[in-house]
Design a protein around this motif. Structure first.
Motif, PDB file in Angstrom:
ATOM      1  N   LEU A 196       0.830  -1.202   0.000  1.00  0.00           N
ATOM      2  CA  LEU A 196       0.000   0.000   0.000  1.00  0.00           C
ATOM      3  C   LEU A 196       0.862   1.250   0.000  1.00  0.00           C
ATOM      4  N   SER A 197       1.949   1.254   0.749  1.00  0.00           N
ATOM      5  CA  SER A 197       2.854   2.405   0.782  1.00  0.00           C
ATOM      6  C   SER A 197       3.477   2.650  -0.578  1.00  0.00           C
ATOM      7  N   PHE A 198       3.799   1.573  -1.274  1.00  0.00           N
ATOM      8  CA  PHE A 198       4.406   1.697  -2.600  1.00  0.00           C
ATOM      9  C   PHE A 198       3.486   2.440  -3.555  1.00  0.00           C
ATOM     10  N   PHE A 199       2.209   2.074  -3.593  1.00  0.00           N
ATOM     11  CA  PHE A 199       1.292   2.737  -4.514  1.00  0.00           C
ATOM     12  C   PHE A 199       0.924   4.142  -4.041  1.00  0.00           C
ATOM     13  N   ARG A 200       0.897   4.353  -2.740  1.00  0.00           N
ATOM     14  CA  ARG A 200       0.642   5.706  -2.245  1.00  0.00           C
ATOM     15  C   ARG A 200       1.775   6.653  -2.603  1.00  0.00           C
ATOM     16  N   SER A 201       2.958   6.118  -2.782  1.00  0.00           N
ATOM     17  CA  SER A 201       4.093   6.962  -3.192  1.00  0.00           C
ATOM     18  C   SER A 201       4.028   7.308  -4.672  1.00  0.00           C
ATOM     19  N   LYS A 202       3.193   6.586  -5.420  1.00  0.00           N
ATOM     20  CA  LYS A 202       3.087   6.803  -6.862  1.00  0.00           C
ATOM     21  C   LYS A 202       1.900   7.678  -7.240  1.00  0.00           C
ATOM     22  N   SER A 203       0.787   7.535  -6.517  1.00  0.00           N
ATOM     23  CA  SER A 203      -0.451   8.212  -6.893  1.00  0.00           C
ATOM     24  C   SER A 203      -1.297   8.503  -5.661  1.00  0.00           C
TER      25      SER A 203
END
Length: 203
Positions: free
Chosen positions: A35-42
């Motif tokens: 979840l952190s990975f995708f929050r860092s993208k969008s």
């Protein structure tokens, strides 16, 4: 991968599909890191997680994971899996979550710019086509590096973007801790529901 920082994004995770692909590729998913990975993208509006649950009368082995997901940013969607014996006397499990996922994605389509689907099921091709007609960009995350490949060609062609799971796995792989070195008092890791269902073939 192509993600825009300000776009409204929603994750749709077919739990059993992600588990099967990650196990085939030899890693375990850390859902907090994912979840952190995708929050860092969008701008992630929601992260849906779908899984059928094989329950006993007294206790659900999925409960530790469902509790964790609910309190850590995921929208959990479950239903009770049905266990039965086929004509050959083999135990089987019936618990498909395709309809639940499709309904949620169609309902969210007017509110998002980008739908990210963790699944290789070719049955979702028409779903992607439907949300694309509403102006939603689609990404499918699955694997062609497994044997056999865990994504249908029709789904891969329909998606605006295909992302190989193996190429991004390092961003959300759970650290493996040897049991010999772990402290006796350390809590057991939260297990994926498919750990409890993987020995039973699904219809």
């Amino acid at each position: 991968m192509f993600f825009q920082p300000q776009e409204r994004l929603c994750l749709f995770i077919d739990g059993t599909s992600l588990y099967s692909a990650s196990r085939n590729l030899g890693f375990e998913v850390d859902y907090r890191k994912l979840l952190s990975f995708f929050r860092s993208k969008s701008n992630v509006l929601r992260a849906y997680y779908y899984s059928a649950v094989l329950e006993t009368e007294e206790y659900s082995p999925l409960k530790p994971l469902t509790d964790w997901l609910v309190y850590n940013g995921y929208f959990l969607v479950t239903k009770t899996a049905r266990e039965y014996t086929d004509h050959a006397g083999r135990r089987r499990v019936k618990g498909n979550m395709d309809i639940e996922l499709a309904v949620d994605m169609l309902e969210m389509a007017p509110k998002i710019d980008h739908a990210v689907l963790f699944s290789g099921d070719a049955d979702f091709r028409r779903l992607l086509e439907a949300v694309q007609r509403q102006g939603v960009r689609t990404t499918v995350i699955a694997s062609i590096k497994t044997s056999p490949p865990l994504i249908g060609d029709e789904l891969r062609r329909q998606a605006d973007q295909f992302v190989e799971l193996a190429d991004i796995a390092s961003h959300f792989t759970r650290r493996q801790i040897e049991s010999r070195t772990s402290r006796p008092s350390a809590p057991a890791p939260v297990r994926h529901p498919a750990d409890h269902l993987s020995d039973l073939p699904e219809e």
